[in-house]
Design an enzyme around this catalytic site. Structure first.
Site: not given
Ligand code: FDA
Length: 304
Positions: A132, A182
């Site tokens: 990560d 990732r």
């Molecule tokens: P965005 O924040 O725009 O969210 C899009 C939609 O997703 C929201 O409108 C909502 O519907 C849903 N959603 C998102 N987060 C939610 C929550 N907490 N609760 C409920 N609904 C939610 N970051 C990092 O810095 N280092 C890392 O190693 C990782 N590893 C990692 C692994 C995996 C498998 C995932 C999915 C994510 C990470 N992340 C991460 C976190 C990533 O950087 C980011 O903060 C989150 O995924 C939220 O961003 P989204 O891309 O989902 O989009």
């Protein structure tokens, strides 16, 4: 208001006393929605349930605040036990970990040695480990260690955060290693000196690196719940004739479950990030900070 809540959750997640208190009282306040349990057995049961409908997993043993080499070694042992449990149970899961929990802040060599022990164990089980990415202060050293490990191991991948200005260059540089990346937006609070402050710029940069990495012919894990990003990826791979085996979608345990299942039904590879362990509080706070609307979900659970 949202910004205030975001800052509050980020600060609470880093507080040692809040973490200690949470550990004492166990998974509460709705944390079980985001964390699979406190034991390896509970986490394997959760993975088995995901596997039943075709979702793969990556297990993460939560460990925060590692201050001694003994704690770092203990954390590495937990990672190895998790790999053993995956192999013994036959579930489909790999492992994700944070290098600070393996002693990165104590001593680089200690961390590298712990990583090597874990990667050797993973290799003996024919499994894969993902590093990560943590906050910006750890970015360069994490990439340096990743490069060093790749000289001996091909079963290791890392994470790249789209909110950093340096990211396109990093993805370009990692092409030589055929890195399994990732790709995420980024979860930590960073200054505008190093990261795009505007969400729309982060989203654009994520699309840019998805395009770049896939066009370079490297395996990508597109880790986002954002349907615009997911649809962009689907359209892009269709246009370019990229196989569904060349990438996977990843999402977090307990978030957008219907979307996870729908993607599996559409024939995409989907992997769910499954965190477990007694140190669940910091992870839980980061999920709340990401989406302060979740606070209503927590309040409802407290009132139940
Ligand atoms: P965005 O924040 O725009 O969210 C899009 C939609 O997703 C929201 O409108 C909502 O519907 C849903 N959603 C998102 N987060 C939610 C929550 N907490 N609760 C409920 N609904 C939610 N970051 C990092 O810095 N280092 C890392 O190693 C990782 N590893 C990692 C692994 C995996 C498998 C995932 C999915 C994510 C990470 N992340 C991460 C976190 C990533 O950087 C980011 O903060 C989150 O995924 C939220 O961003 P989204 O891309 O989902 O989009």
């Amino acid at each position: 208001m949202d910004m205030l809540l975001k800052n509050m959750f980020q600060a609470l997640g880093k507080s040692r006393s809040a973490n200690r208190l949470a550990k004492k009282y166990g998974l509460r306040f709705g944390a079980a929605r985001f964390v699979a349990g406190e034991t390896i057995k509970q986490s394997i049961d959760a993975v088995r349930r995901l596997n039943e409908d075709g979702r793969m997993a990556t297990l993460d043993h939560l460990g925060e605040f590692v201050f001694s080499s003994e704690e770092a070694e203990e954390s590495a042992n937990m990672c190895m036990q998790t790999l053993d449990a995956i192999a013994e149970s036959g579930v489909t899961s790999n492992l994700s970990l944070k290098m600070t929990s393996l002693g990165l802040d104590i001593n680089r060599e200690l961390c590298v040695n712990n990583m090597k022990r874990i990667l050797s164990r993973a290799r003996s089980h024919n499994n894969f480990v993902r590093i990560d990415m943590e906050d910006y202060a750890h970015c360069q050293v994490s990439l340096d260690i990743y490069r060093e490990l790749r000289e001996q191991y091909d079963n290791v991948g890392i994470v790249i955060q789209a909110y950093l200005y340096r990211t396109v260059q990093d993805v370009t540089d990692l092409n030589g290693l055929k890195a399994n990346l990732r790709l995420v937006k980024g979860a930590y609070k960073e200054s505008a000196d190093v990261a795009f402050p505007e969400k729309k710029d982060v989203d654009e940069n994520l699309k840019r690196i998805i395009r770049l990495h896939l066009m370079n012919g490297n395996y990508a894990a597109v880790a986002s719940h954002d349907e615009a990003i997911i649809n962009f990826t689907k359209d892009f791979v269709r246009e370019q004739g990229i196989s569904k085996d060349a990438f996977e979608f990843q999402m977090l345990y307990g978030i957008c479950e219907d979307l996870q299942k729908q993607l599996v039904q559409e024939g995409y590879r989907v992997r769910v990030y499954v965190p477990y362990g007694v140190d669940w509080f910091g992870y839980f706070m980061r999920r709340l900070a990401e989406r302060p609307a979740n606070v209503w979900f927590v309040l409802k659970n407290m009132l139940k």
